[in-house]
Motif scaffolding. Structure first.
Motif, PDB file in Angstrom:
ATOM      1  N   LYS A  61      16.031 -44.178 -58.619  1.00  0.00           N
ATOM      2  CA  LYS A  61      15.005 -45.081 -58.089  1.00  0.00           C
ATOM      3  C   LYS A  61      15.305 -46.525 -58.475  1.00  0.00           C
ATOM      4  O   LYS A  61      15.177 -47.429 -57.661  1.00  0.00           O
ATOM      5  CB  LYS A  61      13.618 -44.692 -58.603  1.00  0.00           C
ATOM      6  N   GLY A  64      18.006 -47.959 -56.417  1.00  0.00           N
ATOM      7  CA  GLY A  64      17.518 -48.278 -55.079  1.00  0.00           C
ATOM      8  C   GLY A  64      16.729 -49.570 -55.055  1.00  0.00           C
ATOM      9  O   GLY A  64      16.865 -50.383 -54.126  1.00  0.00           O
ATOM     10  N   VAL A  65      15.917 -49.788 -56.075  1.00  0.00           N
ATOM     11  CA  VAL A  65      15.127 -51.027 -56.160  1.00  0.00           C
ATOM     12  C   VAL A  65      16.049 -52.230 -56.306  1.00  0.00           C
ATOM     13  O   VAL A  65      15.868 -53.249 -55.624  1.00  0.00           O
ATOM     14  CB  VAL A  65      14.122 -50.952 -57.334  1.00  0.00           C
ATOM     15  N   LYS A  67      19.166 -52.476 -55.400  1.00  0.00           N
ATOM     16  CA  LYS A  67      19.892 -52.658 -54.138  1.00  0.00           C
ATOM     17  C   LYS A  67      19.009 -53.400 -53.140  1.00  0.00           C
ATOM     18  O   LYS A  67      19.452 -54.335 -52.474  1.00  0.00           O
ATOM     19  CB  LYS A  67      20.317 -51.306 -53.574  1.00  0.00           C
ATOM     20  N   ARG A  68      17.748 -52.986 -53.046  1.00  0.00           N
ATOM     21  CA  ARG A  68      16.813 -53.626 -52.100  1.00  0.00           C
ATOM     22  C   ARG A  68      16.565 -55.079 -52.493  1.00  0.00           C
ATOM     23  O   ARG A  68      16.505 -55.956 -51.637  1.00  0.00           O
ATOM     24  CB  ARG A  68      15.493 -52.831 -52.070  1.00  0.00           C
ATOM     25  N   LEU A  69      16.412 -55.352 -53.790  1.00  0.00           N
ATOM     26  CA  LEU A  69      16.197 -56.729 -54.236  1.00  0.00           C
ATOM     27  C   LEU A  69      17.414 -57.602 -53.963  1.00  0.00           C
ATOM     28  O   LEU A  69      17.277 -58.799 -53.703  1.00  0.00           O
ATOM     29  CB  LEU A  69      15.849 -56.760 -55.729  1.00  0.00           C
ATOM     30  N   ASN A  70      18.605 -57.018 -54.024  1.00  0.00           N
ATOM     31  CA  ASN A  70      19.812 -57.788 -53.717  1.00  0.00           C
ATOM     32  C   ASN A  70      19.915 -58.106 -52.226  1.00  0.00           C
ATOM     33  O   ASN A  70      20.572 -59.061 -51.840  1.00  0.00           O
ATOM     34  CB  ASN A  70      21.056 -57.047 -54.191  1.00  0.00           C
ATOM     35  N   GLU A  71      19.257 -57.299 -51.391  1.00  0.00           N
ATOM     36  CA  GLU A  71      19.262 -57.562 -49.954  1.00  0.00           C
ATOM     37  C   GLU A  71      18.291 -58.681 -49.576  1.00  0.00           C
ATOM     38  O   GLU A  71      18.486 -59.368 -48.583  1.00  0.00           O
ATOM     39  CB  GLU A  71      18.888 -56.292 -49.185  1.00  0.00           C
ATOM     40  N   ILE A  72      17.247 -58.844 -50.366  1.00  0.00           N
ATOM     41  CA  ILE A  72      16.250 -59.891 -50.097  1.00  0.00           C
ATOM     42  C   ILE A  72      16.808 -61.218 -50.609  1.00  0.00           C
ATOM     43  O   ILE A  72      17.240 -61.326 -51.745  1.00  0.00           O
ATOM     44  CB  ILE A  72      14.912 -59.563 -50.786  1.00  0.00           C
ATOM     45  N   SER A  89      16.759 -60.385 -56.857  1.00  0.00           N
ATOM     46  CA  SER A  89      16.977 -59.823 -58.191  1.00  0.00           C
ATOM     47  C   SER A  89      17.316 -60.920 -59.198  1.00  0.00           C
ATOM     48  O   SER A  89      16.812 -60.911 -60.327  1.00  0.00           O
ATOM     49  CB  SER A  89      18.082 -58.771 -58.161  1.00  0.00           C
ATOM     50  N   ASN A 120      14.791 -61.054 -45.145  1.00  0.00           N
ATOM     51  CA  ASN A 120      15.087 -59.615 -45.246  1.00  0.00           C
ATOM     52  C   ASN A 120      13.980 -58.834 -45.952  1.00  0.00           C
ATOM     53  O   ASN A 120      14.242 -57.895 -46.669  1.00  0.00           O
ATOM     54  CB  ASN A 120      16.419 -59.358 -45.950  1.00  0.00           C
ATOM     55  N   LYS A 122      11.498 -57.414 -44.179  1.00  0.00           N
ATOM     56  CA  LYS A 122      10.969 -56.524 -43.149  1.00  0.00           C
ATOM     57  C   LYS A 122       9.604 -56.992 -42.677  1.00  0.00           C
ATOM     58  O   LYS A 122       9.461 -58.121 -42.242  1.00  0.00           O
ATOM     59  CB  LYS A 122      10.986 -55.073 -43.599  1.00  0.00           C
TER      60      LYS A 122
END
Length: 153
Positions: A61, A64-65, A67-72, A89, A120, A122
């Motif tokens: 988890k 995943g968090v 990874k998602r923060l690096n996309e934002i 991040s 990013n 969403k």
């Protein structure tokens, strides 16, 4: 009373993830019935989760968090040109470890005409960016009025 075997104790111990003593006691309570002993432990919330299983789940988890923060992306603009572009991040880490610098930089940038945009995200992107845009616009108006008043003196 039925004699409790090591196999029964091992079965309860393994499936309910409890110690030998607790497995033996609950088996004695249920006359050696392994299924009844396990169900009792589950119903009483006395079963323990496997630490390796828990840590693996949290690791997955957390990964995943991150990874998602690096996309934002948090982008800072000055007159439609990107002045700064950092992943969320990094923004969070800098806020945690150097909040005075991060928050100070944020306030100064807003009052000096920079615009902040988060990308990013969403479905929440437009709402957050509208709030940031409004805050930046109001801060710029305030800064301009303050500058005008100071120059009048």
């Amino acid at each position: 009373m039925e004699k409790i075997t090591m196999e029964q104790i091992d079965a309860v111990k393994t499936r309910a993830n409890v110690g030998y003593k607790e497995a033996k006691e609950v088996l004695e309570k249920f006359g050696g019935d392994v299924v009844a002993a396990i169900l009792y432990l589950e119903n009483e919330n006395k079963t323990k989760t496997d630490i390796k299983e828990d840590s693996s789940r949290y690791y997955t988890k957390g990964k995943g968090v991150i990874k998602r923060l690096n996309e934002i992306e948090i982008k800072v603009y000055k007159k439609e040109k990107i002045a700064l572009n950092i992943p969320a991040s990094l923004a969070i880490v800098s806020t945690v470890f150097a909040p005075h610098i991060t928050i100070g930089g944020l306030v100064v940038s807003i009052f000096t005409g920079y615009k902040i945009k988060i990308e990013n995200l969403k479905d929440k992107e437009s709402q957050i960016n509208q709030v940031l845009y409004n805050a930046s616009t109001k801060a710029n108006e305030f800064a301009q009025k303050a500058t005008d008043e100071i120059t009048k003196l």
